[in-house]
Design a protein around this motif. Sequence first.
Motif, PDB file in Angstrom:
ATOM      1  N   UNK A   1       0.608  -0.980  -0.090  1.00 19.31           N
ATOM      2  CA  UNK A   1      -0.069   0.062  -0.250  1.00 19.31           C
ATOM      3  C   UNK A   1       1.050   1.423  -0.167  1.00 19.31           C
ATOM      4  N   UNK A   2       1.174   2.275  -0.625  1.00 18.54           N
ATOM      5  CA  UNK A   2       1.428   3.816  -0.805  1.00 18.54           C
ATOM      6  C   UNK A   2       0.984   4.037   0.149  1.00 18.54           C
ATOM      7  N   UNK A   3       2.489   4.766   0.941  1.00 16.52           N
ATOM      8  CA  UNK A   3       2.267   5.694   2.316  1.00 16.52           C
ATOM      9  C   UNK A   3       2.100   6.810   1.780  1.00 16.52           C
ATOM     10  N   UNK A   4       1.396   8.025   2.255  1.00 12.31           N
ATOM     11  CA  UNK A   4       1.260   9.521   1.761  1.00 12.31           C
ATOM     12  C   UNK A   4       1.500  10.059   3.205  1.00 12.31           C
ATOM     13  N   UNK A   5       2.338  11.282   2.459  1.00 12.58           N
ATOM     14  CA  UNK A   5       2.672  12.667   2.963  1.00 12.58           C
ATOM     15  C   UNK A   5       1.894  13.712   3.596  1.00 12.58           C
ATOM     16  N   UNK A   6       1.659  14.003   4.910  1.00 10.74           N
ATOM     17  CA  UNK A   6       0.184  15.237   4.881  1.00 10.74           C
ATOM     18  C   UNK A   6       1.709  16.294   5.427  1.00 10.74           C
ATOM     19  N   UNK A   7       1.400  17.407   5.036  1.00  8.91           N
ATOM     20  CA  UNK A   7       1.503  18.247   5.447  1.00  8.91           C
ATOM     21  C   UNK A   7       1.208  19.401   5.630  1.00  8.91           C
ATOM     22  N   UNK A   8       1.909  20.247   6.743  1.00  7.08           N
ATOM     23  CA  UNK A   8       0.610  20.909   7.697  1.00  7.08           C
ATOM     24  C   UNK A   8       1.323  22.178   8.014  1.00  7.08           C
ATOM     25  N   UNK A   9       1.181  23.192   7.622  1.00  9.95           N
ATOM     26  CA  UNK A   9       1.413  24.703   8.010  1.00  9.95           C
ATOM     27  C   UNK A   9       1.445  25.345   9.805  1.00  9.95           C
ATOM     28  N   UNK A  10       2.849  25.568  10.380  1.00 10.63           N
ATOM     29  CA  UNK A  10       2.241  26.252  11.777  1.00 10.63           C
ATOM     30  C   UNK A  10       2.589  27.765  11.828  1.00 10.63           C
ATOM     31  N   UNK A  11       1.864  29.076  12.695  1.00 10.92           N
ATOM     32  CA  UNK A  11       2.669  30.071  12.560  1.00 10.92           C
ATOM     33  C   UNK A  11       1.906  30.048  14.347  1.00 10.92           C
ATOM     34  N   UNK A  12       2.970  30.369  15.005  1.00  8.98           N
ATOM     35  CA  UNK A  12       2.895  30.915  16.420  1.00  8.98           C
ATOM     36  C   UNK A  12       3.748  31.477  16.357  1.00  8.98           C
ATOM     37  N   UNK A  13       4.048  32.925  17.539  1.00 14.77           N
ATOM     38  CA  UNK A  13       4.839  33.394  18.365  1.00 14.77           C
ATOM     39  C   UNK A  13       6.306  33.404  16.964  1.00 14.77           C
ATOM     40  N   UNK A  14       5.984  34.002  15.550  1.00 16.04           N
ATOM     41  CA  UNK A  14       6.559  34.510  14.802  1.00 16.04           C
ATOM     42  C   UNK A  14       6.584  33.439  13.826  1.00 16.04           C
ATOM     43  N   UNK A  15       7.058  31.980  14.236  1.00 14.84           N
ATOM     44  CA  UNK A  15       7.502  30.730  13.651  1.00 14.84           C
ATOM     45  C   UNK A  15       6.310  30.808  12.672  1.00 14.84           C
ATOM     46  N   UNK A  16       7.085  30.462  11.102  1.00 18.17           N
ATOM     47  CA  UNK A  16       6.416  30.023  10.366  1.00 18.17           C
ATOM     48  C   UNK A  16       7.125  29.003   9.626  1.00 18.17           C
TER      49      UNK A  16
END
Length: 260
Positions: A1-16
């Motif tokens: 079964x093909x694996x999947x990548x999940x991408x999430x963005x995190x923006x807090x406290x001046x970080x991105x």
Amino acid sequence: MEDVLTVRRWRRYGADRLYVTQGSGARVGSVDLQSGEVVADDPQHEVGLRRAAQAYLRADVTELAMSLPTAGVGALDPVDESALQAWLGGDDWDSTGLAGIRGERGSSLRTRLERMGDAGWQVVHDVPLGRQGSMVEHLLIGPAGIFTVAERRHPGQRIVVEGRTLEVDGRSMSYLRDARLEATRVQGALLAAACAAVTVRGVVVVHGDLEVRTVQPQHDAFAIARQHVQTVFRALPVRLDPARIMAVAHVARQRATWSR
């Protein structure tokens, strides 16, 4: 079964940042959208990590799922590499592309903290704090105590710390306040995990022309310039013995500690 990548963005406290995980929930790595630092937990997945970051930035979505490229597949196409590099920008990028990124890792904050291992320090990166998506950039545990460490970039700008305030080119920023709150939350989580009598102090590492006009109280948050990180931490008074450091670091590396 093909694996999947999940991408999430995190923006807090001046970080991105972009955080990439596999379908199983295992971490693949992260991309700092401010400094350009690419960190792959497994070097074989670095190409997949970079492709996922490029696909995410192109799609302009909240979350992206994509197939995991086969290990060993070549690097990004030149057009994709240039597009990702242009998006990230920052003074840590080198015109040589991927080779430049690898070269700059030697001077990244992550690497500077890890290099203190020879003096008895332990560091845990990207600590998931609570269930609301908060992330502690670095948790540093060593002879001088326990510290949350956050990085803020203002190259070429004047940064002044006076009392409990921090200003960038005359504009008040909440960095020290955020560091205090983060340290308090981390301290509470460690206490709840049976780390008795621990004190956690917040630290803001800045890129810029830093001037500290007043010394912060012993347990208050403080700011230091990135180039002075190792010097400052190594010079602090000893508060924890090696056995205590190892015990706290072990607790800090347990996911259950932070999911309460």
